[in-house]
Design a protein around this motif. Structure first.
Motif, PDB file in Angstrom:
ATOM      1  N   THR A  78       0.770  -1.171  -0.016  1.00  0.00           N
ATOM      2  CA  THR A  78       0.083  -0.011   0.105  1.00  0.00           C
ATOM      3  C   THR A  78       0.810   1.054  -0.121  1.00  0.00           C
ATOM      4  OG1 THR A  78      -0.229  -0.215   2.334  1.00  0.00           O
ATOM      5  CG2 THR A  78      -1.981  -1.091   0.985  1.00  0.00           C
ATOM      6  N   ARG A 112       7.337 -11.253 -11.576  1.00  0.00           N
ATOM      7  CA  ARG A 112       6.022 -11.611 -11.414  1.00  0.00           C
ATOM      8  C   ARG A 112       5.684 -12.678 -10.429  1.00  0.00           C
ATOM      9  NH1 ARG A 112       2.530  -8.668 -14.355  1.00  0.00           N
ATOM     10  NH2 ARG A 112       0.749 -10.400 -14.355  1.00  0.00           N
ATOM     11  N   HIS A 171       3.453   1.740  -1.901  1.00  0.00           N
ATOM     12  CA  HIS A 171       4.188   1.579  -3.238  1.00  0.00           C
ATOM     13  C   HIS A 171       3.115   1.374  -4.367  1.00  0.00           C
ATOM     14  CE1 HIS A 171       7.465   0.773  -0.319  1.00  0.00           C
ATOM     15  NE2 HIS A 171       8.343   1.427  -1.268  1.00  0.00           N
ATOM     16  N   THR A 172       2.704   2.424  -5.067  1.00  0.00           N
ATOM     17  CA  THR A 172       1.710   2.244  -5.966  1.00  0.00           C
ATOM     18  C   THR A 172       2.111   1.342  -7.088  1.00  0.00           C
ATOM     19  OG1 THR A 172       2.272   4.110  -6.944  1.00  0.00           O
ATOM     20  CG2 THR A 172       0.671   4.295  -5.212  1.00  0.00           C
ATOM     21  N   THR A 173       3.224   1.297  -7.785  1.00  0.00           N
ATOM     22  CA  THR A 173       3.809   0.697  -8.845  1.00  0.00           C
ATOM     23  C   THR A 173       3.444  -0.869  -8.607  1.00  0.00           C
ATOM     24  OG1 THR A 173       5.304   2.294  -9.685  1.00  0.00           O
ATOM     25  CG2 THR A 173       5.516  -0.213 -10.480  1.00  0.00           C
ATOM     26  N   GLN A 221       8.480  -4.097  -8.698  1.00  0.00           N
ATOM     27  CA  GLN A 221       8.459  -2.848  -9.589  1.00  0.00           C
ATOM     28  C   GLN A 221       9.469  -3.002 -10.717  1.00  0.00           C
ATOM     29  OE1 GLN A 221       9.793  -0.463  -6.085  1.00  0.00           O
ATOM     30  NE2 GLN A 221       7.678   0.751  -5.962  1.00  0.00           N
ATOM     31  N   MET A 244       2.049  -2.332  -5.952  1.00  0.00           N
ATOM     32  CA  MET A 244       0.479  -2.604  -5.756  1.00  0.00           C
ATOM     33  C   MET A 244      -0.203  -2.929  -7.165  1.00  0.00           C
ATOM     34  SD  MET A 244      -1.948  -3.112  -3.824  1.00  0.00           S
ATOM     35  CE  MET A 244      -2.174  -2.369  -2.315  1.00  0.00           C
ATOM     36  N   SER A 245       0.159  -2.224  -7.952  1.00  0.00           N
ATOM     37  CA  SER A 245      -0.557  -2.120  -9.304  1.00  0.00           C
ATOM     38  C   SER A 245      -0.355  -3.559  -9.881  1.00  0.00           C
ATOM     39  CB  SER A 245      -0.021  -1.010 -10.082  1.00  0.00           C
ATOM     40  OG  SER A 245      -0.801  -1.259 -11.476  1.00  0.00           O
ATOM     41  N   ILE A 246       0.956  -3.990  -9.898  1.00  0.00           N
ATOM     42  CA  ILE A 246       1.469  -5.168 -10.351  1.00  0.00           C
ATOM     43  C   ILE A 246       0.912  -6.303  -9.573  1.00  0.00           C
ATOM     44  CG2 ILE A 246       3.482  -6.408 -10.946  1.00  0.00           C
ATOM     45  CD1 ILE A 246       4.995  -4.039 -11.709  1.00  0.00           C
ATOM     46  N   TRP A 247       0.964  -6.179  -8.159  1.00  0.00           N
ATOM     47  CA  TRP A 247       0.335  -7.297  -7.155  1.00  0.00           C
ATOM     48  C   TRP A 247      -0.918  -7.531  -7.554  1.00  0.00           C
ATOM     49  CZ3 TRP A 247       2.478 -10.411  -3.652  1.00  0.00           C
ATOM     50  CH2 TRP A 247       1.588 -11.052  -2.577  1.00  0.00           C
ATOM     51  N   CYS A 248      -1.860  -6.503  -7.836  1.00  0.00           N
ATOM     52  CA  CYS A 248      -3.149  -6.755  -8.455  1.00  0.00           C
ATOM     53  C   CYS A 248      -3.361  -7.426  -9.669  1.00  0.00           C
ATOM     54  CB  CYS A 248      -3.839  -5.499  -8.195  1.00  0.00           C
ATOM     55  SG  CYS A 248      -4.100  -4.850  -6.634  1.00  0.00           S
ATOM     56  N   ASP A 249      -2.442  -7.291 -10.547  1.00  0.00           N
ATOM     57  CA  ASP A 249      -2.537  -7.746 -11.817  1.00  0.00           C
ATOM     58  C   ASP A 249      -1.847  -9.156 -12.103  1.00  0.00           C
ATOM     59  OD1 ASP A 249      -2.950  -7.428 -14.818  1.00  0.00           O
ATOM     60  OD2 ASP A 249      -0.741  -7.700 -14.599  1.00  0.00           O
TER      61      ASP A 249
END
Length: 83
Positions: free
Chosen positions: A23, A72, A25-27, A68, A29-34
């Motif tokens: 939460t 993956r 680190h937005t980048t 980041q 987090m974005s990859i985590w959700c993907d």
């Protein structure tokens, strides 16, 4: 399972330390959700497999850094034995 809108793995709940770092680190987090739930499961298991707290802290930091940088799944990890 989803913790604070952060998705977890297949068999592993999301630990607070990982959730907190994601939460922040937005980048990452974005990859985590993907990534897939199985991939998230691998990351969580890899972090939780650490025997010492210092190793765990390093792994959480590396998880964020690796995500980041586009990785993956954890490198050199044979995979979660719990799935």
């Amino acid at each position: 399972m989803i913790t604070n809108n952060v998705p977890a793995g297949v068999v592993h709940d999301l630990p607070d330390d990982i959730c907190r770092e994601l939460t922040n680190h937005t980048t990452a987090m974005s990859i985590w959700c993907d990534i897939t739930p199985l991939a998230r499961n691998e990351w969580i298991c890899w972090v939780e497999d650490a025997k010492k707290e210092i190793t765990r802290s390093k792994r959480v930091a590396r998880l964020v850094s690796d995500l980041q940088n586009g990785k993956r799944r954890p490198c050199c990890w044979p995979g979660c034995p719990h799935r």
